[in-house]
Structure formats: C-alpha cells, structure tokens
Design a protein around this motif. Structure first.
Motif, short mmCIF file in Angstrom:
data_model
loop_
_atom_site.label_atom_id
_atom_site.label_comp_id
_atom_site.label_asym_id
_atom_site.label_seq_id
_atom_site.Cartn_x
_atom_site.Cartn_y
_atom_site.Cartn_z
N LEU A 235 1.01 -1.25 -0.09
CA LEU A 235 0.04 -0.08 0.05
C LEU A 235 1.00 1.28 0.00
CD1 LEU A 235 -2.78 -0.90 2.56
CD2 LEU A 235 -3.13 -0.37 0.17
N LYS A 236 0.40 2.36 -0.64
CA LYS A 236 1.01 3.73 -0.63
C LYS A 236 0.82 4.17 0.96
CE LYS A 236 1.00 5.06 -5.25
NZ LYS A 236 0.62 6.28 -6.19
N ILE A 237 1.61 5.19 1.40
CA ILE A 237 1.21 5.71 2.73
C ILE A 237 -0.22 6.06 3.06
CG2 ILE A 237 2.12 7.36 4.47
CD1 ILE A 237 4.00 4.96 3.98
N PRO A 238 -0.67 6.95 2.40
CA PRO A 238 -2.04 7.47 2.63
C PRO A 238 -3.10 6.19 2.65
CG PRO A 238 -1.11 8.71 0.87
CD PRO A 238 -0.23 7.54 0.82
N SER A 239 -3.01 5.31 1.82
CA SER A 239 -4.00 4.24 1.70
C SER A 239 -3.65 3.19 3.03
CB SER A 239 -3.72 3.25 0.70
OG SER A 239 -3.97 3.98 -0.64
N LEU A 240 -2.31 3.25 3.53
CA LEU A 240 -2.04 2.55 4.73
C LEU A 240 -2.91 3.02 6.05
CD1 LEU A 240 -0.39 0.09 5.49
CD2 LEU A 240 1.56 1.49 5.97
N PHE A 241 -2.54 4.39 6.04
CA PHE A 241 -3.24 5.11 7.08
C PHE A 241 -4.91 5.00 6.95
CE2 PHE A 241 0.73 7.62 7.56
CZ PHE A 241 0.75 7.34 8.87
N LEU A 242 -5.28 5.02 5.63
CA LEU A 242 -6.89 5.01 5.55
C LEU A 242 -7.48 3.55 5.92
CD1 LEU A 242 -9.57 6.00 4.30
CD2 LEU A 242 -8.99 5.18 2.25
N LEU A 243 -6.52 2.61 5.74
CA LEU A 243 -6.91 1.28 5.98
C LEU A 243 -6.58 0.64 7.40
CD1 LEU A 243 -6.40 -0.55 2.61
CD2 LEU A 243 -8.53 -0.03 3.64
N SER A 244 -5.85 1.40 8.32
CA SER A 244 -5.44 1.03 9.49
C SER A 244 -6.43 0.80 10.32
CB SER A 244 -4.53 2.22 10.19
OG SER A 244 -5.23 3.54 10.42
N PRO A 245 -7.77 1.23 10.37
CA PRO A 245 -8.43 0.73 11.27
C PRO A 245 -9.07 -0.61 11.14
CG PRO A 245 -9.32 3.05 10.55
CD PRO A 245 -8.09 2.50 9.74
N PHE A 246 -8.97 -1.08 9.74
CA PHE A 246 -9.18 -2.29 9.20
C PHE A 246 -8.37 -3.59 9.59
CE2 PHE A 246 -11.74 0.51 6.68
CZ PHE A 246 -13.07 -0.03 6.70
N ILE A 247 -7.11 -2.90 9.31
CA ILE A 247 -5.86 -3.84 9.75
C ILE A 247 -5.80 -4.05 11.21
CG2 ILE A 247 -3.22 -3.96 9.99
CD1 ILE A 247 -3.37 -2.13 7.62
N ALA A 248 -6.22 -3.09 12.13
CA ALA A 248 -6.18 -3.12 13.72
C ALA A 248 -7.34 -3.94 14.15
CB ALA A 248 -6.65 -1.68 14.27
N LEU A 249 -8.69 -4.06 13.29
CA LEU A 249 -9.79 -4.82 13.48
C LEU A 249 -9.37 -6.22 13.16
CD1 LEU A 249 -12.78 -5.08 14.13
CD2 LEU A 249 -13.38 -4.67 11.75
N TYR A 250 -8.82 -6.55 12.15
CA TYR A 250 -8.17 -7.93 11.84
C TYR A 250 -7.40 -8.42 13.07
CZ TYR A 250 -5.10 -11.52 10.04
OH TYR A 250 -4.41 -12.55 9.59
N TYR A 251 -6.45 -7.47 13.48
CA TYR A 251 -5.55 -8.05 14.45
C TYR A 251 -6.50 -8.32 15.87
CZ TYR A 251 -1.27 -8.04 11.90
OH TYR A 251 -0.14 -8.32 11.30
N PHE A 252 -7.41 -7.48 15.99
CA PHE A 252 -8.03 -7.78 17.24
C PHE A 252 -8.99 -9.07 17.30
CE2 PHE A 252 -12.48 -7.65 18.98
CZ PHE A 252 -12.20 -7.31 20.44
N HIS A 253 -9.58 -9.36 16.03
CA HIS A 253 -10.29 -10.50 15.89
C HIS A 253 -9.35 -11.74 15.97
CE1 HIS A 253 -14.17 -9.16 15.25
NE2 HIS A 253 -14.11 -8.24 14.61
N LEU A 254 -8.11 -11.78 15.31
CA LEU A 254 -7.17 -12.61 15.21
C LEU A 254 -6.55 -13.05 16.66
CD1 LEU A 254 -5.32 -14.75 13.74
CD2 LEU A 254 -3.64 -12.97 13.40
N GLY A 255 -6.40 -12.08 17.57
CA GLY A 255 -5.95 -12.24 18.77
C GLY A 255 -7.11 -12.85 19.83
N LEU A 256 -8.15 -12.31 19.56
CA LEU A 256 -9.31 -12.75 20.38
C LEU A 256 -9.77 -14.32 19.88
CD1 LEU A 256 -11.65 -11.82 22.13
CD2 LEU A 256 -13.04 -11.46 20.09
N SER A 257 -9.35 -14.86 18.75
CA SER A 257 -9.73 -16.14 18.39
C SER A 257 -8.77 -16.94 19.24
CB SER A 257 -9.60 -16.14 17.06
OG SER A 257 -8.24 -16.31 16.67
N TYR A 258 -7.54 -16.72 19.54
CA TYR A 258 -6.64 -17.49 20.13
C TYR A 258 -6.81 -17.61 21.54
CZ TYR A 258 -3.73 -17.21 15.89
OH TYR A 258 -3.25 -17.39 14.66
N VAL A 259 -7.49 -16.28 22.22
CA VAL A 259 -7.95 -16.25 23.71
C VAL A 259 -8.96 -17.04 23.94
CG1 VAL A 259 -8.80 -14.59 25.30
CG2 VAL A 259 -6.64 -13.99 23.70
#
Length: 328
Positions: A235-259
């Motif tokens: 991703l280009k930097i502006p797009s990386l920032f734009l999509l950062s909430p979705f990336i964070a949501l992915y990590y939240f669900h991934l971590g939650l699945s292991y917990v």
C-alpha cells in the motif's frame, strides 16, 4: 496444442505419507512434456529417499535446513528448464487432464496466474482462489466501491497454480514471509497488471494443511506477521493510514480467536509475530521500495479488485457446480 515444457516444483517437509498419491497423479497426466523438481526441506521422515527410489524421473534437491516452502519453491524455479511453472503442494492430487487443461488456458493468456478449483480429498468443494477478506469490515459501504470486472480471486492458490517462468522471475515469491506467501504475491501481481484466474475446467484435490495442525504457535506467528507486512509492502502511505482501522480490526479478531480458544502459546506467538515485523522493518522496507517502484495501478484499483474478489468467492461454488464437474 503447442507442447510447452512445464516444470512442476514440489516443496516438501516431512510429507512422506502424502507423496505416493501426489506423485502418482503427477506422473499419470495426459500431458507428458513436463519435469518434476522435488525440493525437500530437511525432512526427517525419509521423504527424499522415497522419491528417489520410486520416482527416478523426478529431480530431488535435499536441503540441509528448512527455510520454508517459499525458499524451496524459489530454488526449484531457479534451476527449472520449463517455460511454464506449476507450483504444487505435496498433499495435492491431480486428475489426469489437469496439467493439459492448465497449459492450454495459460497459452491463451500468458500474462496470468491460473489455479484450478480446489476440492478436498473427499471431492467436496473448498474454494476457487482466495478473496481479500478483512474488507468485510465495511470499507465498500463507506466509499461506494464498485468492484473491478471481470470478477476474479485476489490471490492464487500456490498449492496448485501455473504461470510462465518469466512471471515468477519478474514477480518472485517473497522468502521473507517463509510461508503463506500467496496474499503478498497475489497483491504484487495485481500491482503489475498480471491477472489471477481460476480454471473451472479442472480441479485439484488438496488435503489442506496436511503437514501442519490447527492454530499452532508457528501459524499464529506467521499469520500475525503476514498481514501487517503485506499491507506495508503493497500500500501507499495514505492508503495504509486509511485502512489502518481495518488492519487493527483484523488483529483484534485474530488475537481474540486465540484467547477464546484458550491457546495461550498461540496468542503469545501472535504477539511475537506482530513485534517481529517492527524488529525487521528494514527488510520489509526494501520489499516495499521494490513493490512501489514497480507498481502500475493505484490503490483505488486494488481495492476494487479486493471487493470483486469477495463477490467472486460467493459465486464460484455455484459456477463450479454448473460447469466444472461435468468436464472432469
């Protein structure tokens, strides 16, 4: 049909129990202009000996260290003679017409990477390529994205796919990811205007994670590092920032699945994978510079392809049921 030489690259790590059905199916293809390169990643189960004794036609490369299937595939590609390359998992069974069908379709469009429909070993439909899934969080709803056409998967299945050798030399697999490299590779293919396609005229039968088990700590580490490194590279930097909430949501669900599964070791490995990206960001920065320098389309077009891949995923099973099974 032009009898193009095809090199079939099979990486292996302790997959002895899968080798007979896999290699028997390979050597019973009705397309006969191919060679096989079997790359063994320091197995301890005698896999390489089985191949040498029972399949003398195959070229066997024995590595002293397991650096992952991506490394093994790249090594096989580097010594291959074929103009076309098939990447093939060791737990895959091919129907007799598979290779010939794939060669014919690639000859019609050499600027593509083509996977057959994936079935399990019982013959049940699994998938046709793979979609980019974390956008299900709703990005398309916020921005009214119209999917790119024609609809296609976002990344190919390296368990079984065909492309030209030149494609792999031009856009090589990323060894820094060790394994699960398809997402990043597929993304870079799209950035360079290669097409990712599914052949509904054939299939492959895949055991699916035959040499791995469940949500292991190793998988958790690699999954965690994969998403952030891939987004950072592609991703280009502006797009990386734009999509950062979705990336964070992915990590939240991934971590939650292991917990929720009470897999503490996997959760710790998941955290280590995320940290490992930052510790090795210099390596991924080099990958990023190369990808951004070579890109030919915008992130907006990539997002439209992502959205289209979700629709393709939904309709592909129905298409297979109507079209593909009849021809095999």
């Amino acid at each position: 049909m032009k009898r193009t030489l095809v090199s079939i690259i099979i990486p292996n790590w302790n997959g002895r129990k899968f080798l007979k059905p896999c290699l028997d199916s390979v050597f019973h293809q009705d397309y006969d202009n191919f060679d096989v390169i079997f790359v063994d990643c320091a197995s301890t189960d005698g896999s390489a000996d089985v191949v040498k004794q029972n399949y003398p036609e195959a070229k066997v490369i024995e590595l002293k260290e397991d650096k992952g299937p991506t490394n093994a595939l790249n090594l096989g590609i580097s010594i291959s003679n074929g103009s076309y390359i098939v990447l093939l998992n060791n737990d895959v069974i091919l129907p007799p017409k598979c290779l010939g069908t794939l060669v014919t379709e690639l000859q019609e469009d050499e600027n593509s990477v083509i996977s057959p429909v994936e079935l399990d070993w019982d013959g049940k439909y699994r998938r046709a390529g793979q979609a980019f899934s974390f956008l299900r969080g709703g990005l398309h709803k916020f921005f009214g994205i119209r999917p790119a056409t024609p609809l296609a998967p976002f990344w190919p299945l390296t368990a079984c796919c065909i492309c030209t050798k030149q494609t792999l030399l031009d856009t090589p697999l990323n060894e820094h990811l060790f394994m699960y490299e398809e997402l990043e590779w597929g993304w870079r293919l799209h950035l360079k205007k290669y097409r990712v396609k599914i052949s509904f005229n054939t299939f492959f039968m895949h055991k699916g994670e035959g040499t791995k088990t469940g949500s292991s700590p190793k998988q958790a580490f690699l999954f965690s590092r994969l998403m952030i490194s891939t987004c950072f590279i592609c991703l280009k930097i502006p797009s990386l920032f734009l999509l950062s909430p979705f990336i964070a949501l992915y990590y939240f669900h991934l971590g939650l699945s292991y917990v929720t599964q009470r897999k503490l070791n996997s959760f710790i490995a998941y955290l280590r994978g995320f940290l490992d990206f930052w510790l090795n960001i210099g390596i991924f920065m080099k990958d990023r510079k190369r990808a951004q320098k070579e890109r030919l389309i915008s992130d907006w077009e990539i997002i439209k392809i992502m959205e289209g891949s979700l629709i393709f995923q939904r309709i592909s099973k129905e298409k297979w049921s109507k079209q593909g099974a009849i021809k095999n």
